[in-house]
Design a protein around this motif. Structure first.
Motif, PDB file in Angstrom:
ATOM      1  N   LEU A 192       0.820  -1.211   0.000  1.00 26.82           N
ATOM      2  CA  LEU A 192       0.000   0.000   0.000  1.00 26.82           C
ATOM      3  C   LEU A 192       0.859   1.270   0.000  1.00 26.82           C
ATOM      4  O   LEU A 192       0.522   2.257  -0.635  1.00 26.82           O
ATOM      5  CB  LEU A 192      -0.927  -0.006   1.226  1.00 26.82           C
ATOM      6  CG  LEU A 192      -1.873   1.187   1.366  1.00 26.82           C
ATOM      7  CD1 LEU A 192      -2.848   1.250   0.203  1.00 26.82           C
ATOM      8  CD2 LEU A 192      -2.625   1.108   2.675  1.00 26.82           C
ATOM      9  N   THR A 193       1.973   1.226   0.717  1.00 29.80           N
ATOM     10  CA  THR A 193       2.790   2.430   0.827  1.00 29.80           C
ATOM     11  C   THR A 193       3.851   2.536  -0.263  1.00 29.80           C
ATOM     12  O   THR A 193       4.417   3.603  -0.475  1.00 29.80           O
ATOM     13  CB  THR A 193       3.490   2.498   2.211  1.00 29.80           C
ATOM     14  OG1 THR A 193       4.174   1.266   2.420  1.00 29.80           O
ATOM     15  CG2 THR A 193       2.490   2.742   3.317  1.00 29.80           C
ATOM     16  N   SER A 194       4.135   1.446  -0.968  1.00 27.50           N
ATOM     17  CA  SER A 194       5.229   1.493  -1.951  1.00 27.50           C
ATOM     18  C   SER A 194       4.760   1.402  -3.394  1.00 27.50           C
ATOM     19  O   SER A 194       5.549   1.523  -4.313  1.00 27.50           O
ATOM     20  CB  SER A 194       6.227   0.368  -1.675  1.00 27.50           C
ATOM     21  OG  SER A 194       5.583  -0.883  -1.795  1.00 27.50           O
ATOM     22  N   ASP A 198      -4.830   2.377  -5.990  1.00 30.82           N
ATOM     23  CA  ASP A 198      -5.933   3.342  -5.998  1.00 30.82           C
ATOM     24  C   ASP A 198      -6.975   3.040  -4.937  1.00 30.82           C
ATOM     25  O   ASP A 198      -7.585   3.941  -4.369  1.00 30.82           O
ATOM     26  CB  ASP A 198      -6.637   3.317  -7.366  1.00 30.82           C
ATOM     27  CG  ASP A 198      -5.706   3.749  -8.479  1.00 30.82           C
ATOM     28  OD1 ASP A 198      -5.428   4.947  -8.569  1.00 30.82           O
ATOM     29  OD2 ASP A 198      -5.236   2.874  -9.239  1.00 30.82           O
ATOM     30  N   MET A 226      -6.793   6.151   7.596  1.00 29.97           N
ATOM     31  CA  MET A 226      -5.510   6.034   6.906  1.00 29.97           C
ATOM     32  C   MET A 226      -5.706   6.128   5.389  1.00 29.97           C
ATOM     33  O   MET A 226      -4.992   6.855   4.709  1.00 29.97           O
ATOM     34  CB  MET A 226      -4.848   4.706   7.265  1.00 29.97           C
ATOM     35  CG  MET A 226      -3.551   4.491   6.506  1.00 29.97           C
ATOM     36  SD  MET A 226      -2.978   2.787   6.612  1.00 29.97           S
ATOM     37  CE  MET A 226      -4.307   1.937   5.773  1.00 29.97           C
ATOM     38  N   ALA A 227      -6.704   5.391   4.872  1.00 29.15           N
ATOM     39  CA  ALA A 227      -6.953   5.384   3.430  1.00 29.15           C
ATOM     40  C   ALA A 227      -7.279   6.797   2.951  1.00 29.15           C
ATOM     41  O   ALA A 227      -6.772   7.252   1.926  1.00 29.15           O
ATOM     42  CB  ALA A 227      -8.089   4.415   3.096  1.00 29.15           C
ATOM     43  N   LYS A 228      -8.101   7.500   3.726  1.00 25.25           N
ATOM     44  CA  LYS A 228      -8.463   8.874   3.344  1.00 25.25           C
ATOM     45  C   LYS A 228      -7.236   9.767   3.308  1.00 25.25           C
ATOM     46  O   LYS A 228      -7.046  10.550   2.384  1.00 25.25           O
ATOM     47  CB  LYS A 228      -9.512   9.432   4.315  1.00 25.25           C
ATOM     48  CG  LYS A 228     -10.858   8.777   4.068  1.00 25.25           C
ATOM     49  CD  LYS A 228     -12.015   9.604   4.563  1.00 25.25           C
ATOM     50  CE  LYS A 228     -13.310   9.022   3.994  1.00 25.25           C
ATOM     51  NZ  LYS A 228     -14.399   9.016   4.971  1.00 25.25           N
ATOM     52  N   ASN A 229      -6.379   9.639   4.335  1.00 29.82           N
ATOM     53  CA  ASN A 229      -5.174  10.469   4.381  1.00 29.82           C
ATOM     54  C   ASN A 229      -4.199  10.129   3.263  1.00 29.82           C
ATOM     55  O   ASN A 229      -3.423  10.971   2.827  1.00 29.82           O
ATOM     56  CB  ASN A 229      -4.497  10.344   5.744  1.00 29.82           C
ATOM     57  CG  ASN A 229      -5.307  11.037   6.838  1.00 29.82           C
ATOM     58  OD1 ASN A 229      -6.111  11.923   6.544  1.00 29.82           O
ATOM     59  ND2 ASN A 229      -5.113  10.629   8.067  1.00 29.82           N
ATOM     60  N   LEU A 230      -4.233   8.885   2.814  1.00 31.53           N
ATOM     61  CA  LEU A 230      -3.373   8.481   1.692  1.00 31.53           C
ATOM     62  C   LEU A 230      -4.012   8.815   0.343  1.00 31.53           C
ATOM     63  O   LEU A 230      -3.380   8.679  -0.694  1.00 31.53           O
ATOM     64  CB  LEU A 230      -3.105   6.966   1.738  1.00 31.53           C
ATOM     65  CG  LEU A 230      -2.162   6.415   2.803  1.00 31.53           C
ATOM     66  CD1 LEU A 230      -2.198   4.880   2.784  1.00 31.53           C
ATOM     67  CD2 LEU A 230      -0.731   6.899   2.574  1.00 31.53           C
ATOM     68  N   VAL A 232      -6.575   7.158  -0.898  1.00 33.85           N
ATOM     69  CA  VAL A 232      -6.889   5.859  -1.486  1.00 33.85           C
ATOM     70  C   VAL A 232      -8.364   5.541  -1.240  1.00 33.85           C
ATOM     71  O   VAL A 232      -8.883   5.832  -0.162  1.00 33.85           O
ATOM     72  CB  VAL A 232      -5.970   4.784  -0.840  1.00 33.85           C
ATOM     73  CG1 VAL A 232      -6.425   3.387  -1.151  1.00 33.85           C
ATOM     74  CG2 VAL A 232      -4.519   4.997  -1.267  1.00 33.85           C
TER      75      VAL A 232
END
Ligand code: C2E
Ligand code: MG
Ligand code: MG
Ligand code: MG
Length: 278
Positions: A192-194, A198, A226-230, A232
């Motif tokens: 997810l981070t690398s 989407d 977390m998803a919102k802040n990313l 995603v």
């Protein structure tokens, strides 16, 4: 007496296991002919957006229509395809079927929804995967937004560089990427981070614990944050009842996949579903 009982149960379990491994061995031998004789097909499961109150996409799920055993579950045969190193053939044949369907919908004037295809991690060992995918999709003159790819991080890859490179190339071509079974995988946070993911799909294992585990509910709330802040998106998997859907809506996860809104549908039923949707 209690002991005898459990021993009996154990013996029964052993016989069952023996039958299962024999069946799997036979199925594994039949894989090449199953692919050739088109016994491998797909069902399509629509995804509902609670906020927009409409279906927004779908997922292609492989089905093996076996001549004597009937419709087989991918939970049975996907591991066999992976072991025989034939999972790439299966995944590409599903992609081809999805492209044929999307093209025929466009040509019949039926508005298609984006459809996601599941890719096994093993597919990424093939260094020509990106080119192969692009060729298949472009042979059907499809807009890339109509095709999405779901990946699971189930095991650690020897060389994640190849995986990441392929994902970058696919994303740059406008294909939507989804991280499947989020939370249950080997190390889904790394992918997810690398990689340019989407949408993350929250594994149904967590959906099933809504209402019974406050720890799961807290974790889900934090995944959404977390998803919102990313930046995603999110889809909740395996939503079977209204209470689960309400919970996801209350924490801001609006995309729902599950029996509550639709089971996976055979291709013809999916076409009819699209036509009657509006
Ligand atoms: P997945 O990609 O996470 O797909 C979702 C699974 O959840 C599907 O199972 C679907 O039928 C099931 N499901 C959907 N809604 C509900 C619900 O409300 N309740 C419950 N209990 N189940 C629900 P299915 O079709 O048996 O597929 C199992 C797994 O097999 C998939 O999980 C995916 O990992 C794999 N798979 C399926 N098709 C393919 C494929 O074409 N290629 C690859 N590589 N893997 C595939
Ligand atoms: Mg999936
Ligand atoms: Mg999934
Ligand atoms: Mg799953």
């Amino acid at each position: 007496a209690t002991n005898g009982h459990s021993e009996q149960n154990f013996a029964f379990f052993e016989i069952k296991k023996g039958e299962e491994s024999l069946r799997n061995q036979r199925l594994s031998e039949e894989i090449p002919s199953a692919l050739k004789t088109l016994q491998i097909g797909m069902h399509l499961q629509p995804v509902f957006n609670l906020k927009e109150q409409k279906f927004v996409s779908a997922e292609a799920l492989a089905r093996w229509n076996h001549p004597t055993l009937g419709l087989l579950s991918p939970k049975v045969f996907i591991p066999l395809f992976e072991k025989r190193k034939m999972i790439l053939e299966l995944d590409l044949s599903i992609l081809e079927s999805v492209c044929v369907l999307q093209q025929s919908l466009v040509e019949s004037g039926i508005e298609p929804l984006p459809i996601s295809v599941n890719l096994s991690q093993l597919d990424f060992y093939d260094s020509t995967l990106f080119e192969t995918i692009l060729t298949i999709v472009d042979n059907h003159f499809l807009s890339h937004e109509l095709i999405c790819f779901e990946i699971t991080e189930s095991t650690s890859m020897d060389d994640p560089k190849q995986l990441l490179k392929t994902l970058e190339l696919l994303r740059a071509q406008g294909f939507i990427l989804l991280l499947d079974d989020y939370g249950s995988g080997y190390s889904s946070l790394r992918l997810l981070t690398s990689s340019p993911i989407d949408i993350l799909k929250i594994d149904m294992e967590f959906t099933q614990q809504i209402g019974t585990s406050s720890r799961v509910e807290t974790a889900l709330q934090n995944i959404v944050t977390m998803a919102k802040n990313l930046g995603v998106g999110m889809i909740a998997e395996g939503v079977e009842n209204k209470a689960q859907a309400d919970f996801f809506q209350s924490i801001g996860c609006n995309q729902i996949q599950g029996y509550l809104y639709s089971k996976p549908l055979p291709v013809q039923a999916y076409r009819l579903f699209l036509q009657t949707m509006k």
